[in-house]
Design an enzyme around this catalytic site. Structure first.
Site, short mmCIF file in Angstrom:
data_model
loop_
_atom_site.label_atom_id
_atom_site.label_comp_id
_atom_site.label_asym_id
_atom_site.label_seq_id
_atom_site.Cartn_x
_atom_site.Cartn_y
_atom_site.Cartn_z
N GLY A 95 9.38 -27.42 -2.80
CA GLY A 95 10.42 -27.99 -2.79
C GLY A 95 10.08 -29.54 -3.27
O GLY A 95 10.76 -29.92 -4.45
N HIS B 204 13.11 -39.94 9.73
CA HIS B 204 12.72 -38.25 8.99
C HIS B 204 13.77 -38.46 8.05
O HIS B 204 14.93 -38.58 9.09
CB HIS B 204 11.60 -37.99 9.32
#
Ligand SMILES: [Fe+2]
Length: 577
Positions: free
Chosen positions: A181, A10
């Site tokens: 976001g 990630h």
């Protein structure tokens, strides 16, 4: 009791080690392998954690991962079936994620150890619970409202929580594709900033814009009773990779977020190589404005459900220091504790502390007072790096070191300042910093021409003695991790002209003596010479991850037109080298 927290496969892969509830060490892999936002397996970070704790991997009792691919599965499946073109991709990605759940196998392969020696239990924690945990369990509070928001994580973009004692109770989630976001990223991409992590740059562009597009952009991002929704006509479907792609070399690439509808409304997207126009600035303005409106709406909702003065917050969007600076006047919250590693590297700490407190039930004991959780180097290691680079240098005692650096800053020099343990999180906070005079009108141009080569519209930040903050800024809530932007008082703007942004604000770091005595004393030494209790502080790097080891600092000093470097007790001058 040793717990290793991980963020892996990630963006901003990282590791943190917690011993008996205390964070001993934490680091993002990018600082060690020098690949920005590295998103593979954090092998070097794990080894650095073990070394700092004097432990072997066989000594680890628990491993906590800030990701749970089984979380919110029904919402993921529902989304995949509603977007049949993405279904195969979803299945493939899910298979890959299942493989990544075998932490024992991953550790044995990447750390090269005998699997039989591993005795840890593995815990997977949902992404946003780990974000909230990274703030709440590091705060001094026994109860708080918890808030996390980012692009996405485990198919969620926003989480509200009630934090009390050892527990984090999830109150609400906003699921993808609705994401503040993603909204921010989409407009950043549209105006030519299409790299992972560019959002922070564009925040600095917003005050150059005007209120031209606010009402149109507001249509893209609608508040609702439960939170907010995006108008998906303006967005490309995120797909099962949740808007980004991890390359085989561990770098992160953003998928295109905006649809053709954006160009119909606002004209063609900006080519990243072309000039920034007023249209782009006005879109940046509208983006920040609408983002804040929804953020404050969400915080009001959260406060209705958790009517406390304390807000514990994390997630990549919590790095929006402009919004953070306004929340005291726009919401009922009175105090914030924001995790300095608010982005995804912070998941490692959140997952580890959650395991300690919520899973294993140990009482709260850790308050994170500073962010100096990374490696440090001995004087002899530092000296060896200066010698091997062939530099002339002097060794100074503490007093003369501070005096020499303060003299240089007063004279207008740009100084690399490398001291103690490296900061955890994206901000340099006085241990891996480049420091300069905050009151010289040309200092921003000097820094950009000689070292940083940043976009013209990005401001540099001030570090201020904590007890002098109210004299210089319109808010006195401390900002120890450089996560709040406040107005600079009118009578101080000239004195701080190199750190005063176009809207008369500064993204300050409040420096308390007990949190970083050496850096505090440097600012005091500068104040004695200049009358200003503030230093310009920018990260020690040149288009690379912030320097970690002495060799990287020395190399940066040699490559750039930095005037001096103060590295441990040693000072080297460009004029003598
Ligand atoms: Fe996140």
């Amino acid at each position: 009791m040793l717990i290793l927290g991980l963020n892996m496969f990630h963006a901003d892969a990282s590791a943190a080690i917690v011993q008996d509830g205390k964070i001993v060490f934490a680091i993002a892999e990018e600082r060690l392998n020098r690949i920005k936002h590295y998103a593979g397996f954090p092998s070097l970070a794990i080894q650095a954690c073990l070394k700092a704790a004097g432990a072997k991997i066989g000594d680890i009792d628990h491993i906590a991962v800030g990701q749970d691919s089984d979380a919110n599965l029904s919402e993921k499946i529902r989304y995949a079936f509603a977007n049949p073109a993405k279904l195969l991709n979803f299945v493939k990605l899910r298979q890959r994620k299942q493989q990544m759940r075998d932490v024992r196998e991953l550790i044995a392969t990447n750390i090269q150890c005998d699997p039989a020696a591993l005795r840890f239990r593995v815990h997977h924690l949902e992404h946003h619970i780990a974000h909230v945990a990274s703030a709440y369990y590091c705060s001094p509070w026994e109860q708080a409202a918890g808030f996390s928001y980012d692009g996405s994580g485990d198919f969620v973009s926003t989480m509200m929580a009630r934090c009390q004692g050892n527990d984090i109770q999830v109150l609400d989630r906003v699921f993808l594709p609705h994401s503040l976001g993603s909204f921010y990223t989409m407009i950043c991409e549209f105006i030519g900033y299409n790299k992972y992590g560019d959002e922070g740059k564009v925040m600095g562009l917003a005050p150059y814009g005007k209120d031209t597009y606010v009402s149109q952009v507001r249509d893209l991002l609608m508040t609702s009773a439960s939170g907010f929704e995006l108008d998906l006509e303006y967005f490309k479907p995120l797909g099962s990779n949740e808007g980004m792609q991890i390359k085989p070399d561990g770098t992160v690439e953003l998928a295109r977020h905006f649809s053709g509808r954006m160009a119909e409304l606002f004209g063609p997207p900006r080519d990243p190589e072309s000039e920034i126009t007023q249209r782009d600035m006005d879109l940046a303005y509208a983006m920040q404005h609408c983002f804040e409106e929804v953020f404050f709406h969400l915080l009001h909702e959260l406060h209705n459900r958790v009517p406390l003065p304390n807000l514990a917050m994390a997630g990549g969007c919590a790095l929006n220091s402009v919004a953070n600076g306004k929340l005291f006047s726009r919401t009922p919250f009175r105090k914030t504790w924001i995790q300095p590693a608010a982005g995804d590297e912070g998941l490692a700490i959140g997952a580890a502390l959650h395991t300690y407190h919520a899973v294993l039930g140990y009482p709260r004991s850790c308050v994170m007072k500073d962010s100096y959780l990374g490696p440090e180097f001995t004087d002899s290691e530092i000296e060896a790096s200066l010698k091997s680079a062939g530099l002339k240098y002097r060794k100074l005692e503490r007093g003369p070191l501070l005096d020499t650096v303060a003299d240089r800053i007063t004279a207008g020099d740009v100084v690399g300042w490398f001291q103690g343990r490296m900061e955890w999180g994206p901000r340099a906070l006085g241990n891996r910093s480049i420091v300069a005079h905050p009151g010289l009108p040309n200092m921003k141009d000097v820094l950009n021409a000689r070292i940083k080569r940043r976009e013209w519209f990005r401001p540099f930040a001030p570090s201020i003695l904590e007890e002098r903050q109210a004299e210089y800024f319109e808010h006195d809530h401390p900002s120890p991790f450089m996560l709040h932007v406040y107005k600079i008082r009118a009578e101080k703007r000239e004195q701080l002209c190199a750190v005063n942004h176009v809207d008369d604000t500064g993204r300050l770091q409040s420096v308390a003596r007990d949190e970083n005595p050496l850096y505090y004393d440097l600012i005091r030494a500068f104040e004695r010479k200049s009358g200003i209790p503030v230093i310009l502080n920018t990260s020690f790097n040149e288009n690379e991850p912030i320097v970690c080891a002495p060799e990287e600092a020395v190399s940066c000093f040699q490559r750039t037109k930095m005037d001096a470097i103060a590295i441990g007790p040693f000072v080297a001058l460009k004029s003598e080298n």
